[in-house]
Design an enzyme around this catalytic site. Structure first.
Site, PDB file in Angstrom:
ATOM      1  N   SER A  76       4.678  -1.414   2.876  1.00 15.92           N
ATOM      2  CA  SER A  76       3.997  -2.533   3.533  1.00 15.92           C
ATOM      3  C   SER A  76       4.298  -3.890   2.928  1.00 15.92           C
ATOM      4  CB  SER A  76       2.481  -2.326   3.536  1.00 15.92           C
ATOM      5  OG  SER A  76       2.160  -1.310   4.399  1.00 15.92           O
ATOM      6  N   SER A  77       5.581  -4.157   2.718  1.00 17.44           N
ATOM      7  CA  SER A  77       5.957  -5.504   2.286  1.00 17.44           C
ATOM      8  C   SER A  77       5.519  -6.520   3.349  1.00 17.44           C
ATOM      9  CB  SER A  77       7.463  -5.586   2.041  1.00 17.44           C
ATOM     10  OG  SER A  77       8.177  -5.106   3.159  1.00 17.44           O
ATOM     11  N   ASP A  97      -2.859   6.011  12.929  1.00 16.09           N
ATOM     12  CA  ASP A  97      -3.701   4.811  13.103  1.00 16.09           C
ATOM     13  C   ASP A  97      -3.694   4.297  14.541  1.00 16.09           C
ATOM     14  OD1 ASP A  97      -1.110   3.753  12.821  1.00 16.09           O
ATOM     15  OD2 ASP A  97      -1.690   2.202  11.372  1.00 16.09           O
ATOM     16  N   GLY A 156      11.365  -3.098   3.320  1.00 16.44           N
ATOM     17  CA  GLY A 156      11.759  -1.937   4.133  1.00 16.44           C
ATOM     18  C   GLY A 156      11.612  -0.615   3.407  1.00 16.44           C
ATOM     19  N   ASP A 191      -2.013  -0.922   7.574  1.00 18.33           N
ATOM     20  CA  ASP A 191      -1.406  -1.667   6.466  1.00 18.33           C
ATOM     21  C   ASP A 191      -2.167  -2.953   6.167  1.00 18.33           C
ATOM     22  OD1 ASP A 191       0.364   0.361   6.885  1.00 18.33           O
ATOM     23  OD2 ASP A 191       1.970  -0.894   7.678  1.00 18.33           O
ATOM     24  N   GLY A 193       8.698   1.110   3.102  1.00 17.02           N
ATOM     25  CA  GLY A 193       7.533   1.871   3.556  1.00 17.02           C
ATOM     26  C   GLY A 193       6.295   1.622   2.723  1.00 17.02           C
ATOM     27  N   ARG A 249       0.832  -1.205   0.000  1.00 14.74           N
ATOM     28  CA  ARG A 249       0.000   0.000   0.000  1.00 14.74           C
ATOM     29  C   ARG A 249       0.865   1.253   0.000  1.00 14.74           C
ATOM     30  NH1 ARG A 249       2.611   2.140   3.222  1.00 14.74           N
ATOM     31  NH2 ARG A 249       2.645   1.953   5.482  1.00 14.74           N
ATOM     32  N   TYR A 297       9.826   3.644  16.423  1.00 14.27           N
ATOM     33  CA  TYR A 297       8.371   3.519  16.296  1.00 14.27           C
ATOM     34  C   TYR A 297       7.702   3.292  17.661  1.00 14.27           C
ATOM     35  CZ  TYR A 297       3.887   2.108  14.210  1.00 14.27           C
ATOM     36  OH  TYR A 297       2.573   2.010  13.860  1.00 14.27           O
ATOM     37  N   HIS A 301       1.091   8.048  11.160  1.00 20.04           N
ATOM     38  CA  HIS A 301       1.225   7.863  12.606  1.00 20.04           C
ATOM     39  C   HIS A 301      -0.051   8.296  13.322  1.00 20.04           C
ATOM     40  CE1 HIS A 301       5.387   6.459  12.750  1.00 20.04           C
ATOM     41  NE2 HIS A 301       5.553   7.202  11.681  1.00 20.04           N
TER      42      HIS A 301
HETATM   43  C1  GLA Z   1       3.833   1.705   9.698  1.00 20.98           C
HETATM   44  C2  GLA Z   1       2.807   0.948  10.536  1.00 20.98           C
HETATM   45  C3  GLA Z   1       1.421   1.554  10.355  1.00 20.98           C
HETATM   46  C4  GLA Z   1       1.427   3.069  10.567  1.00 20.98           C
HETATM   47  C5  GLA Z   1       2.545   3.721   9.770  1.00 20.98           C
HETATM   48  C6  GLA Z   1       2.685   5.186  10.059  1.00 20.98           C
HETATM   49  O1  GLA Z   1       3.577   1.514   8.347  1.00 20.98           O
HETATM   50  O2  GLA Z   1       2.776  -0.406  10.154  1.00 20.98           O
HETATM   51  O3  GLA Z   1       0.501   0.922  11.218  1.00 20.98           O
HETATM   52  O4  GLA Z   1       1.515   3.373  11.922  1.00 20.98           O
HETATM   53  O5  GLA Z   1       3.809   3.091  10.024  1.00 20.98           O
HETATM   54  O6  GLA Z   1       1.567   5.874   9.628  1.00 20.98           O
END
Ligand code: GLA
Length: 392
Positions: free
Chosen positions: A140-141, A46, A136, A186, A138, A37, A236, A44
């Protein structure tokens, strides 16, 4: 230039089927696909019960495989880290012998989903994983691997088909087996994505609104900085804790319930860092609803302005950007036809997302590459459908 985006999964699927024959000497009989996605805005937020506005990608993960007669699960991947083995084998979990995380790291996502699967008991099976989501980056692998695994298991030993419970089980797998206390965005978009639409998700109620995003004059350009992030590092969880601390100090269940005037009032008692973290989240939740409305109205200028505000807030208040992402955003904003640009995902590397006129896409890529001190990779992608079984 942007890598060509095949519609869906056909060449990945063919490669995974061949790999299954080679590794296990027999054809795969089941196959599943789940997308990565890109988050357009709402970063940050969710895990603060806020709003997010992601879309599913044409990049994703395929899992093919076959049931076996013994109790053994054997999995081969085409996308392990260079220093990790590509194959794992372990007994299918039973109530008195649950799975636990270990090495190789990539297998933890698969094991976690098997352990938290809501159907079952899961029998032995062979499987091959193939993905074209950059690791890695960003995009959503991890969630796409989790959701592809879950979707595969739904064919092997069906559950009740509840989609929200599916996303939650995949999130739980990531928490407990990968040690990453992620929010729900994600996994949720990987399950629920719809072609031609972004999805506004209320991460408190888990209600969603589809927002059309199929205007042919518009493009979404993803630029990978090729700087790797590892979200399981301490940053995180630290951000998450700071947000919880701020909410508790304000007497709120979450920052979703807090307003900027309330935050201002508590400023002196919070400390500067926690104050700024909370200011990002409260502002970003408001920006995300406004942006969804702007997209509904095809008001791309307003949407772009909100993206830039989001980036600046992530850079200055939440402090999850990095010089490379800032460079990419600045370069994108110099191009005529660009509405807005921002970092996307957890941060500390990975990708930016840029909303622009479709006809400016080639020029934008050229300009960004010229200005960027590193080597960028581009993806021009359309909002795609969520996870599905693939017919073989
Ligand atoms: C990562 C986390 C998500 C979200 C984002 C930041 O992708 O897996 O749940 O918190 O960071 O928006």
């Amino acid at each position: 230039m942007a890598e060509p985006q095949e519609p869906g999964s056909s060449s990945l699927l063919a490669a995974a089927r061949r790999a299954h024959e080679e590794a296990f000497g027999g054809a795969a009989v089941l196959a599943a696909w789940a997308p990565g996605r890109v988050n357009l805005i709402g970063e940050h937020t969710d895990y603060n019960d806020g709003f997010v506005l992601p879309m599913a990608l044409q990049l994703g993960t395929v899992l093919v495989g076959s049931p076996t007669q013994d109790n053994t699960i054997s999995i081969v991947t085409s996308s392990a880290e260079a220093d990790e083995p590509h194959k794992v084998q372990f007994p299918a979990p039973r109530p008195n012998s649950p799975l636990s995380p270990g090495l190789p790291r990539w297998a933890n996502y698969v094991k976690g989903v098997i352990q938290h699967y809501r159907g079952g008991p899961v029998p032995g099976f062979t499987a091959v994983v193939a993905s074209n989501v950059p690791l890695g980056g960003g995009l959503s692998s991890s969630a796409s691997l989790e959701v592809a695994t879950y979707t595969f298991l739904q064919q092997l030993c069906p559950d009740d088909g509840d989609l929200v419970a599916k996303a939650l089980a995949c999130q739980k797998a990531e928490h407990t087996f990968a040690g990453m206390p992620c929010g729900i965005m994600d996994q949720f978009i990987s399950v629920m994505g719809q072609e031609g639409h972004a999805l506004l998700i209320d991460c408190r109620s888990l209600e969603t609104v589809l927002v059309p995003l199929s205007d042919a004059s518009l493009a979404v350009l993803i630029t990978n900085s090729n700087v790797r992030h590892t979200l399981t590092g301490s940053e995180y969880p630290t951000r998450r804790r700071q947000c919880e601390e701020a909410a508790a100090a304000l007497g709120k269940a979450s920052l979703r319930d807090a307003t900027l005037p309330e935050l201002e009032e508590a400023r002196s008692s919070l400390g500067d860092e926690v104050f700024r973290r909370a200011r990002h989240v409260i502002g970003e939740i408001a920006r995300t609803s406004q942006a969804a409305q702007a997209l509904q109205n095809k008001d791309y200028k307003t949407f772009g302005k909100l993206m830039v505000e989001s980036h600046n807030s992530l850079r200055d208040d939440f402090e999850v950007s990095c010089p490379e992402l800032d460079e990419l955003v600045a370069a994108a904003l110099e191009v005529k036809g660009v509405y807005g640009s921002r970092m996307t995902g957890g941060g500390f590397g990975g990708c930016t997302v840029t909303l622009l006129e479709a006809e400016a896409a080639a020029k934008a890529q050229k300009h960004i590459q010229e200005k960027y001190s590193g080597t960028a990779t581009f993806y021009l992608t359309k909002p795609s459908a969520g996870a599905k079984a693939l017919p073989l």
